[in-house]
Design a protein around this motif. Structure first.
Motif: not given
Length: 392
Positions: A13, A300-302, A305, A309, A315, A319, A330, A342, A347, A350
């Motif tokens: 992430p 993964t993430g933040e 999203f 992103s 992200v 990918r 995500v 998404t 992805v 999410a």
């Protein structure tokens, strides 16, 4: 018969701004994953960054080095203790601009989008040059400034002059007054150094997707301020093009020059700096592609999203680097893309960490707990589809 390969779960992430670092988010994701897979899987924490906050720490971890301190200034010119890093061989310096001009350091004052400037970033760069840096990696995300890098280059010795031959006012407020640039006083080491500027978005300098229109509001800019900043950056680009003999379109159309209030512009023009995707810079240093090889699931993430992103952030890096067919999940503070958007982005799914009605402060205070719990839910779904785990 060969025993089935143990699943490899990778947590890669970005940081969750204001909540937890990328390293803390990765640990939380793997905590959730381990609650599902237990000792029947292998786990890899791979905290990433995209050129914004956290990039310095990600690179120092990859290099196995400690940060160095420097007395700099925040975006309003107040003294601030900042950090930079050096590679093991001492040739390459990593500078995170937000160590000086980041938004959090001026949160105690009303935002001043026309006056905030990047001179403190230049002070860090001088310290890196004093430390022997011959290659400078400048990571510019998370800024409070929109001065086109004028403050940065001023700290390095350049002069941006008005019609009377006087230095213009700092910040975006002075951009429209610039009539000429005197680069004779630029630090010789800065000129000789190789500059790579890591950007975390692909926005151009000006226009509806430019620095002012897209990022000005988060720095406190209202409609009038946005118009003034946009016009000021376009004017600076024209002056620099005339000074260097470059084509104006080289500055106005280059993807990424809209990052961090156009901070890269003056360095590109006067120092020959190269702009690079911050996530790619980190990926190269850490060896992301090799680390992802063989992954059974990548988390993964933040913090949020959304469509940004997918334009050079972590992200987007994940990918692109994850082998085709590997599930990517995500986990974010908020999810602004639909399920169809998404999937179209490559992805798998999410998930938001919000587990019910809560204020932002409440979610921030429980961020790591919420990330771990959300990762556990996601991993339970993925685990059900893996061979031999149809019904755990």
């Amino acid at each position: 018969m060969h025993a089935p390969r143990r699943p490899l779960i990778v947590a890669a992430p970005d940081s969750f701004k204001g909540s937890c670092s990328a390293a803390a988010a990765a640990r939380a994701m793997l905590l959730g994953a381990r609650s599902v897979f237990g000792d029947d899987a292998d786990y890899l924490a791979l905290p990433l960054a995209d050129g914004g906050e956290g990039t310095l720490d990600a690179m120092l971890e990859a290099w196995g080095q400690q940060s160095r301190g420097v007395r700099a200034a925040d975006a309003l010119g107040r003294p601030r203790d900042a950090r930079y890093g050096m590679s093991a061989d001492g040739a390459t310096a990593i500078i995170e601009a937000a160590e000086a001009n980041g938004l959090p350091w001026i949160a105690d004052r009303p935002l001043q989008p026309l006056d905030a400037d990047t001179a403190g970033v230049g002070t860090i760069a001088l310290a890196a040059l004093d430390g022997g840096g011959r290659e400078l990696l400048l990571c510019i995300g998370g800024s409070a400034t929109s001065d086109g890098g004028v403050g940065l280059l001023t700290a390095l010795g350049a002069r941006f002059l008005d019609e009377r031959g006087q230095q213009v006012r700092p910040g975006a407020r002075g951009l429209a007054d610039i009539r000429s640039v005197d680069a004779a006083g630029l630090d010789r080491r800065a000129i000789a150094a190789g500059w790579r500027i890591a950007v975390d978005v692909d926005n151009p300098l000006c226009g509806p997707r430019g620095a002012a229109a897209v990022f000005g509001p988060q720095k406190g800019a209202g409609p009038d301020d946005i118009a003034a900043i946009d016009a000021g950056l376009a004017h600076l680009a024209r002056v620099l093009a005339a000074t260097t003999g470059a084509e104006l379109e080289d500055y106005l159309d280059r993807p990424g020059l809209g990052a961090a209030g156009g901070m890269a512009l003056a360095a590109v023009a006067l120092l020959g700096a190269e702009t690079v995707a911050g996530s790619d810079l980190v990926a190269e240093a850490i060896g992301v592609r090799a680390a992802m090889r063989g992954a059974s699931l990548v988390l993964t993430g933040e913090g949020r999203f959304d469509s940004q992103s997918l334009g050079g952030k972590v992200v987007d890096l994940v990918r692109r680097e994850v082998p085709h067919g590997t599930p990517i999940v995500v986990i974010a503070g908020s999810v602004r893309l639909t399920a169809a958007e998404t999937r179209a982005a490559g992805v798998t799914a999410a998930f938001s960490i919000a587990d019910g009605p809560a204020t932002l402060d409440e979610l921030v205070s429980r961020a790591e707990e919420c990330v771990a719990e959300t990762a556990a839910h996601a991993c339970a779904l993925i685990a059900a589809a893996l061979p031999g785990r149809e019904r755990a």
